[in-house]
Motif scaffolding. Structure first.
Motif, short mmCIF file in Angstrom:
data_model
loop_
_atom_site.label_atom_id
_atom_site.label_comp_id
_atom_site.label_asym_id
_atom_site.label_seq_id
_atom_site.Cartn_x
_atom_site.Cartn_y
_atom_site.Cartn_z
N LYS A 1 0.83 -1.20 0.00
CA LYS A 1 0.00 0.00 0.00
C LYS A 1 0.87 1.26 0.00
O LYS A 1 0.61 2.21 -0.74
N ARG A 2 1.93 1.25 0.82
CA ARG A 2 2.83 2.41 0.86
C ARG A 2 3.54 2.60 -0.48
O ARG A 2 3.75 3.72 -0.93
N GLN A 3 3.93 1.50 -1.11
CA GLN A 3 4.61 1.60 -2.40
C GLN A 3 3.69 2.17 -3.47
O GLN A 3 4.13 2.86 -4.38
N MET A 4 2.40 1.86 -3.36
CA MET A 4 1.44 2.26 -4.38
C MET A 4 0.83 3.64 -4.13
O MET A 4 0.14 4.17 -4.99
N PHE A 5 1.07 4.22 -2.97
CA PHE A 5 0.40 5.47 -2.60
C PHE A 5 0.63 6.55 -3.65
O PHE A 5 1.75 6.87 -4.01
N GLY A 6 -0.47 7.10 -4.17
CA GLY A 6 -0.41 8.19 -5.14
C GLY A 6 -0.06 7.75 -6.55
O GLY A 6 0.06 8.58 -7.44
N ARG A 7 0.10 6.48 -6.79
CA ARG A 7 0.52 6.01 -8.12
C ARG A 7 -0.61 5.38 -8.92
O ARG A 7 -0.61 5.45 -10.13
N ALA A 8 -1.50 4.70 -8.23
CA ALA A 8 -2.55 4.00 -8.95
C ALA A 8 -3.78 3.88 -8.06
O ALA A 8 -3.73 4.17 -6.86
N GLY A 9 -4.85 3.40 -8.63
CA GLY A 9 -6.09 3.27 -7.88
C GLY A 9 -6.20 1.95 -7.13
O GLY A 9 -5.28 1.12 -7.12
N PHE A 10 -7.36 1.77 -6.54
CA PHE A 10 -7.62 0.60 -5.71
C PHE A 10 -7.54 -0.70 -6.52
O PHE A 10 -7.07 -1.72 -6.01
N SER A 11 -7.98 -0.68 -7.77
CA SER A 11 -8.01 -1.92 -8.56
C SER A 11 -6.59 -2.49 -8.76
O SER A 11 -6.39 -3.70 -8.65
N LEU A 12 -5.62 -1.63 -9.03
CA LEU A 12 -4.25 -2.12 -9.20
C LEU A 12 -3.67 -2.59 -7.85
O LEU A 12 -2.99 -3.62 -7.80
N LEU A 13 -3.96 -1.85 -6.78
CA LEU A 13 -3.51 -2.28 -5.45
C LEU A 13 -4.09 -3.65 -5.13
O LEU A 13 -3.38 -4.53 -4.65
N ARG A 14 -5.37 -3.86 -5.42
CA ARG A 14 -6.02 -5.14 -5.17
C ARG A 14 -5.32 -6.26 -5.92
O ARG A 14 -5.04 -7.33 -5.38
N LYS A 15 -5.00 -6.03 -7.18
CA LYS A 15 -4.31 -7.05 -7.99
C LYS A 15 -2.93 -7.37 -7.41
O LYS A 15 -2.55 -8.53 -7.33
N ARG A 16 -2.20 -6.34 -7.00
CA ARG A 16 -0.87 -6.59 -6.42
C ARG A 16 -0.95 -7.37 -5.13
O ARG A 16 -0.14 -8.28 -4.88
N VAL A 17 -1.95 -7.06 -4.31
CA VAL A 17 -2.11 -7.79 -3.03
C VAL A 17 -2.46 -9.24 -3.31
O VAL A 17 -1.91 -10.16 -2.70
N LEU A 18 -3.36 -9.48 -4.25
CA LEU A 18 -3.79 -10.84 -4.54
C LEU A 18 -2.71 -11.67 -5.24
O LEU A 18 -2.63 -12.89 -5.05
N LEU A 19 -1.87 -11.03 -6.05
CA LEU A 19 -0.84 -11.75 -6.79
C LEU A 19 0.47 -11.89 -6.03
O LEU A 19 1.31 -12.72 -6.38
N ALA A 20 0.68 -11.07 -5.02
CA ALA A 20 1.93 -11.15 -4.25
C ALA A 20 1.94 -12.43 -3.42
O ALA A 20 0.95 -12.82 -2.83
N THR A 21 3.08 -13.09 -3.42
CA THR A 21 3.18 -14.33 -2.63
C THR A 21 4.20 -14.19 -1.56
O THR A 21 5.03 -13.39 -1.53
#
Length: 124
Positions: free
Chosen positions: A104-124
């Motif tokens: 979330k901190r890495q994504m702050f101000g860069r993209a919307g919730f949909s991209l953050l959601r994808k990164r959270v779901l795909l991160a292992t």
């Protein structure tokens, strides 16, 4: 000094065993050393039932920093006793929460919730 107090006495080198000489000359450090070792025994031996005894001993000594720690522990004493006693912990969950917060901190101000959601779901 911290390493000396947090190490098992039998694993200290000869130089580090000078701790006993230092402790004999400073009553505050000696009291701190006793409290740290007692707490370490509770922690490693899962002896949470001894926490009230430890808190009473800490309050009897003139160590303001430990008094602050004891006051903090008192706010949630039952949870601390359970944490020191029970074999279960929430370490895995806390690890996932920490990872998600980092993303979330890495994504702050860069993209919307949909991209953050994808990164959270795909991160292992």
């Amino acid at each position: 000094m911290t390493k000396w107090m947090l190490s098992r006495p039998e694993s200290l080198t000869e130089t580090e065993q000078l701790l006993t000489a230092v402790l004999s000359n400073c009553l505050e450090l000696d009291a701190l050393n006793r409290h740290v070792r007692f707490f370490a025994q509770m922690l490693t031996g899962r002896q949470g039932e001894r926490l009230p005894q430890w808190l009473d001993a800490v309050r009897r000594d003139d160590l303001p920093s430990l008094h602050a720690l004891a006051a903090g522990i008192d706010h949630d004493r039952d949870a601390v006793i359970a944490g020191l006693t029970l074999p279960w912990n929430s370490g895995v969950v806390e690890g996932h929460v920490n990872r998600i917060k980092m993303l979330k901190r890495q994504m702050f101000g860069r993209a919307g919730f949909s991209l953050l959601r994808k990164r959270v779901l795909l991160a292992t």
